[in-house]
Design a protein around this motif. Sequence first.
Motif, PDB file in Angstrom:
ATOM      1  N   PHE A 259       0.834  -1.200   0.000  1.00  0.00           N
ATOM      2  CA  PHE A 259       0.000   0.000   0.000  1.00  0.00           C
ATOM      3  C   PHE A 259       0.867   1.249   0.000  1.00  0.00           C
ATOM      4  CE2 PHE A 259      -2.040   3.398   2.456  1.00  0.00           C
ATOM      5  CZ  PHE A 259      -3.206   3.598   1.734  1.00  0.00           C
ATOM      6  N   HIS A 260       1.825   1.311   0.907  1.00  0.00           N
ATOM      7  CA  HIS A 260       2.650   2.513   1.020  1.00  0.00           C
ATOM      8  C   HIS A 260       3.591   2.660  -0.176  1.00  0.00           C
ATOM      9  CE1 HIS A 260       1.169   3.890   4.846  1.00  0.00           C
ATOM     10  NE2 HIS A 260       1.316   2.685   5.346  1.00  0.00           N
ATOM     11  N   GLY A 261       3.955   1.555  -0.815  1.00  0.00           N
ATOM     12  CA  GLY A 261       4.747   1.647  -2.041  1.00  0.00           C
ATOM     13  C   GLY A 261       3.988   2.364  -3.141  1.00  0.00           C
ATOM     14  N   VAL A 262       2.704   2.038  -3.298  1.00  0.00           N
ATOM     15  CA  VAL A 262       1.874   2.711  -4.311  1.00  0.00           C
ATOM     16  C   VAL A 262       1.689   4.174  -3.944  1.00  0.00           C
ATOM     17  CG1 VAL A 262      -0.413   2.789  -5.387  1.00  0.00           C
ATOM     18  CG2 VAL A 262       0.700   0.586  -4.985  1.00  0.00           C
ATOM     19  N   ILE A 263       1.490   4.464  -2.669  1.00  0.00           N
ATOM     20  CA  ILE A 263       1.321   5.851  -2.230  1.00  0.00           C
ATOM     21  C   ILE A 263       2.552   6.671  -2.614  1.00  0.00           C
ATOM     22  CG2 ILE A 263       1.145   7.366  -0.223  1.00  0.00           C
ATOM     23  CD1 ILE A 263      -1.466   5.906  -0.993  1.00  0.00           C
ATOM     24  N   MET A 264       3.747   6.145  -2.364  1.00  0.00           N
ATOM     25  CA  MET A 264       4.964   6.879  -2.711  1.00  0.00           C
ATOM     26  C   MET A 264       5.105   7.019  -4.227  1.00  0.00           C
ATOM     27  SD  MET A 264       6.010   7.742   0.222  1.00  0.00           S
ATOM     28  CE  MET A 264       7.591   8.512  -0.181  1.00  0.00           C
ATOM     29  N   ALA A 265       4.691   5.983  -4.967  1.00  0.00           N
ATOM     30  CA  ALA A 265       4.773   6.041  -6.429  1.00  0.00           C
ATOM     31  C   ALA A 265       3.865   7.121  -7.002  1.00  0.00           C
ATOM     32  CB  ALA A 265       4.409   4.686  -7.035  1.00  0.00           C
ATOM     33  N   ALA A 266       2.798   7.454  -6.293  1.00  0.00           N
ATOM     34  CA  ALA A 266       1.879   8.502  -6.764  1.00  0.00           C
ATOM     35  C   ALA A 266       2.498   9.880  -6.664  1.00  0.00           C
ATOM     36  CB  ALA A 266       0.579   8.455  -5.969  1.00  0.00           C
ATOM     37  N   ASP A 267       3.566  10.034  -5.899  1.00  0.00           N
ATOM     38  CA  ASP A 267       4.365  11.266  -5.849  1.00  0.00           C
ATOM     39  C   ASP A 267       3.520  12.505  -5.536  1.00  0.00           C
ATOM     40  OD1 ASP A 267       6.744  12.649  -5.910  1.00  0.00           O
ATOM     41  OD2 ASP A 267       6.760  12.926  -8.089  1.00  0.00           O
ATOM     42  N   GLY A 268       2.709  12.391  -4.484  1.00  0.00           N
ATOM     43  CA  GLY A 268       1.956  13.556  -4.028  1.00  0.00           C
ATOM     44  C   GLY A 268       0.622  13.775  -4.700  1.00  0.00           C
ATOM     45  N   SER A 269       0.202  12.846  -5.566  1.00  0.00           N
ATOM     46  CA  SER A 269      -1.045  13.002  -6.310  1.00  0.00           C
ATOM     47  C   SER A 269      -2.059  11.963  -5.857  1.00  0.00           C
ATOM     48  CB  SER A 269      -0.792  12.852  -7.817  1.00  0.00           C
ATOM     49  OG  SER A 269      -2.013  12.708  -8.516  1.00  0.00           O
ATOM     50  N   ALA A 270      -3.123  12.410  -5.188  1.00  0.00           N
ATOM     51  CA  ALA A 270      -4.151  11.480  -4.724  1.00  0.00           C
ATOM     52  C   ALA A 270      -4.877  10.830  -5.896  1.00  0.00           C
ATOM     53  CB  ALA A 270      -5.144  12.214  -3.828  1.00  0.00           C
ATOM     54  N   GLY A 271      -5.141  11.605  -6.941  1.00  0.00           N
ATOM     55  CA  GLY A 271      -5.806  11.051  -8.112  1.00  0.00           C
ATOM     56  C   GLY A 271      -4.986   9.959  -8.765  1.00  0.00           C
ATOM     57  N   ARG A 272      -3.679  10.177  -8.843  1.00  0.00           N
ATOM     58  CA  ARG A 272      -2.799   9.168  -9.426  1.00  0.00           C
ATOM     59  C   ARG A 272      -2.772   7.916  -8.562  1.00  0.00           C
ATOM     60  NH1 ARG A 272      -1.106   6.234 -13.351  1.00  0.00           N
ATOM     61  NH2 ARG A 272       1.111   5.709 -13.345  1.00  0.00           N
ATOM     62  N   ALA A 273      -2.766   8.087  -7.245  1.00  0.00           N
ATOM     63  CA  ALA A 273      -2.764   6.931  -6.343  1.00  0.00           C
ATOM     64  C   ALA A 273      -4.005   6.075  -6.567  1.00  0.00           C
ATOM     65  CB  ALA A 273      -2.688   7.399  -4.892  1.00  0.00           C
ATOM     66  N   ILE A 274      -5.155   6.714  -6.668  1.00  0.00           N
ATOM     67  CA  ILE A 274      -6.403   5.975  -6.877  1.00  0.00           C
ATOM     68  C   ILE A 274      -6.369   5.255  -8.219  1.00  0.00           C
ATOM     69  CG2 ILE A 274      -8.888   6.249  -7.230  1.00  0.00           C
ATOM     70  CD1 ILE A 274      -8.711   8.567  -5.149  1.00  0.00           C
ATOM     71  N   GLU A 275      -5.841   5.915  -9.248  1.00  0.00           N
ATOM     72  CA  GLU A 275      -5.672   5.270 -10.564  1.00  0.00           C
ATOM     73  C   GLU A 275      -4.841   3.997 -10.454  1.00  0.00           C
ATOM     74  OE1 GLU A 275      -3.881   7.621 -13.550  1.00  0.00           O
ATOM     75  OE2 GLU A 275      -5.730   8.643 -14.129  1.00  0.00           O
ATOM     76  N   LEU A 276      -3.739   4.091  -9.716  1.00  0.00           N
ATOM     77  CA  LEU A 276      -2.847   2.942  -9.577  1.00  0.00           C
ATOM     78  C   LEU A 276      -3.529   1.798  -8.834  1.00  0.00           C
ATOM     79  CD1 LEU A 276       0.530   4.731  -8.720  1.00  0.00           C
ATOM     80  CD2 LEU A 276      -0.049   3.551 -10.848  1.00  0.00           C
ATOM     81  N   PHE A 277      -4.234   2.111  -7.778  1.00  0.00           N
ATOM     82  CA  PHE A 277      -4.911   1.059  -7.010  1.00  0.00           C
ATOM     83  C   PHE A 277      -6.023   0.393  -7.821  1.00  0.00           C
ATOM     84  CE2 PHE A 277      -3.266   3.279  -3.114  1.00  0.00           C
ATOM     85  CZ  PHE A 277      -2.574   2.190  -2.599  1.00  0.00           C
ATOM     86  N   GLU A 278      -6.760   1.202  -8.577  1.00  0.00           N
ATOM     87  CA  GLU A 278      -7.917   0.678  -9.293  1.00  0.00           C
ATOM     88  C   GLU A 278      -7.567   0.087 -10.662  1.00  0.00           C
ATOM     89  OE1 GLU A 278     -10.873   0.398  -8.053  1.00  0.00           O
ATOM     90  OE2 GLU A 278     -10.568   1.527  -6.199  1.00  0.00           O
ATOM     91  N   GLY A 279      -6.388   0.402 -11.173  1.00  0.00           N
ATOM     92  CA  GLY A 279      -6.010  -0.064 -12.503  1.00  0.00           C
ATOM     93  C   GLY A 279      -5.110  -1.281 -12.485  1.00  0.00           C
ATOM     94  N   LYS A 280      -4.419  -1.492 -13.596  1.00  0.00           N
ATOM     95  CA  LYS A 280      -3.580  -2.682 -13.762  1.00  0.00           C
ATOM     96  C   LYS A 280      -2.095  -2.364 -13.613  1.00  0.00           C
ATOM     97  CE  LYS A 280      -6.914  -4.754 -16.982  1.00  0.00           C
ATOM     98  NZ  LYS A 280      -7.127  -5.281 -18.355  1.00  0.00           N
ATOM     99  N   GLU A 281      -1.782  -1.132 -13.243  1.00  0.00           N
ATOM    100  CA  GLU A 281      -0.377  -0.710 -13.213  1.00  0.00           C
ATOM    101  C   GLU A 281       0.352  -1.055 -11.920  1.00  0.00           C
ATOM    102  OE1 GLU A 281       0.795   3.209 -14.892  1.00  0.00           O
ATOM    103  OE2 GLU A 281      -1.362   3.540 -14.951  1.00  0.00           O
ATOM    104  N   LYS A 282      -0.384  -1.362 -10.867  1.00  0.00           N
ATOM    105  CA  LYS A 282       0.277  -1.447  -9.557  1.00  0.00           C
ATOM    106  C   LYS A 282       1.351  -2.537  -9.506  1.00  0.00           C
ATOM    107  CE  LYS A 282      -3.704  -3.781  -7.401  1.00  0.00           C
ATOM    108  NZ  LYS A 282      -4.691  -3.463  -8.458  1.00  0.00           N
ATOM    109  N   ASP A 283       1.172  -3.633 -10.254  1.00  0.00           N
ATOM    110  CA  ASP A 283       2.203  -4.672 -10.264  1.00  0.00           C
ATOM    111  C   ASP A 283       3.469  -4.170 -10.952  1.00  0.00           C
ATOM    112  OD1 ASP A 283       0.539  -6.412  -8.928  1.00  0.00           O
ATOM    113  OD2 ASP A 283      -0.149  -7.430 -10.737  1.00  0.00           O
ATOM    114  N   ALA A 284       3.288  -3.428 -12.064  1.00  0.00           N
ATOM    115  CA  ALA A 284       4.443  -2.863 -12.769  1.00  0.00           C
ATOM    116  C   ALA A 284       5.142  -1.826 -11.902  1.00  0.00           C
ATOM    117  CB  ALA A 284       4.000  -2.241 -14.101  1.00  0.00           C
ATOM    118  N   VAL A 285       4.360  -1.041 -11.172  1.00  0.00           N
ATOM    119  CA  VAL A 285       4.932  -0.041 -10.263  1.00  0.00           C
ATOM    120  C   VAL A 285       5.765  -0.726  -9.185  1.00  0.00           C
ATOM    121  CG1 VAL A 285       4.351   1.616  -8.443  1.00  0.00           C
ATOM    122  CG2 VAL A 285       3.202   1.739 -10.653  1.00  0.00           C
ATOM    123  N   ALA A 286       5.210  -1.806  -8.600  1.00  0.00           N
ATOM    124  CA  ALA A 286       5.936  -2.542  -7.558  1.00  0.00           C
ATOM    125  C   ALA A 286       7.239  -3.120  -8.104  1.00  0.00           C
ATOM    126  CB  ALA A 286       5.050  -3.647  -6.994  1.00  0.00           C
ATOM    127  N   ALA A 287       7.198  -3.628  -9.347  1.00  0.00           N
ATOM    128  CA  ALA A 287       8.410  -4.208  -9.950  1.00  0.00           C
ATOM    129  C   ALA A 287       9.472  -3.136 -10.170  1.00  0.00           C
ATOM    130  CB  ALA A 287       8.058  -4.886 -11.268  1.00  0.00           C
TER     131      ALA A 287
END
Length: 352
Positions: A203-231
């Motif tokens: 969870f906190h990895g995705v939050i940091m990947a959003a880089d200060g953008s709440a909208g981007r964080a929600i996109e990452l959680f709801e979309g298919k990118e979170k695995d690529a972000v984690a990698a």
Amino acid sequence: MEMKNIFPEIRGNDALRTRLARDILSGAGLAHAYIIEGKHGSGRHTLAVNIAAALSCEKRGSGAVLPCGECAACRKIYAGISPDVITVSREDGKASIGIDTVRALRTDVHILPNELDYKIYIIEDADTMTVQAQNALLLTLEEPPSYLVFLLIAENSRNMLETVRSRAPSLRMQPLPPAMVAEIAAERSPEAARIRAADAAAFHGVIMAADGSAGRAIELFEGKEKDAVAARRRIAEEFCRAASSGSHAEALYSLLYPVSSGKRDDAALLLYDLSLALRDLALKKKCEDVPLRFFADRDTAEELCGGYTLTRLIYLYDSVEKARELLSQNANTRLTVFGLINAATCRTKPMK
């Protein structure tokens, strides 16, 4: 008016919210045009809609919440059905807003508002307007009707003509603290709330990947990118472990070789993560309490810092930034990544 009652739909950005509320309530009103600038997902469109509602709110000046969100004008604006709040955007499949779109807008601006005191145009992706379209808009910006307000949403206002920027003050959305991004994401995204409960580190990895953008964080959680972000984040952290001494060439090749043969955009995203990670480590060498932009776990950053000198961190950061610059200039992805690997396995000057 208390801060919680000023643009309550907007999180953070307290100075901007206070300034707008003061200008709206003072009676002087707003300028006839603003550029609302910030990263994707930073709340630019939400701010534009809230400005429109605040200007039109029937309870404006009563000491209530601004905008109230309850009066007829607010409800219509939030629902997107007010005839006097018009959103202009790119046509489907188009990379830019062309002159024909702006010409149609210029014809429409002379029609008086139907219900409100103002007629408000929210122009999405305003920084994609062609030069011809911007010049056409400039004719209206120079001598606008008194009831007209333009809200130009842009990611980078530097892509807009200076003549346009000089007539539209910039309202810049600031990045939100990670804790606030986490709070908003968990509130608004069921998937974010689920991951927060099941895997706090992810969870906190995705939050940091959003880089200060709440909208981007929600996109990452709801979309298919979170695995690529984690990698990508895993590779960036492992790079920081392996590159501390410059003697782990095999590990660096293993990490980055797959990236060198992949898509340019994927390589650019990884280099951005590397840049943030090395930035965190370099600043942490100088200041214990520096806000971090990559590392969710300060203990991990502290551990990695111990293996570096500040000179080495700055050298690696410069090397990554040079690689990013080369990719932005359409350099060969494989050669660029190999150049970074070579730079990271020696202690000489950064890439040229």
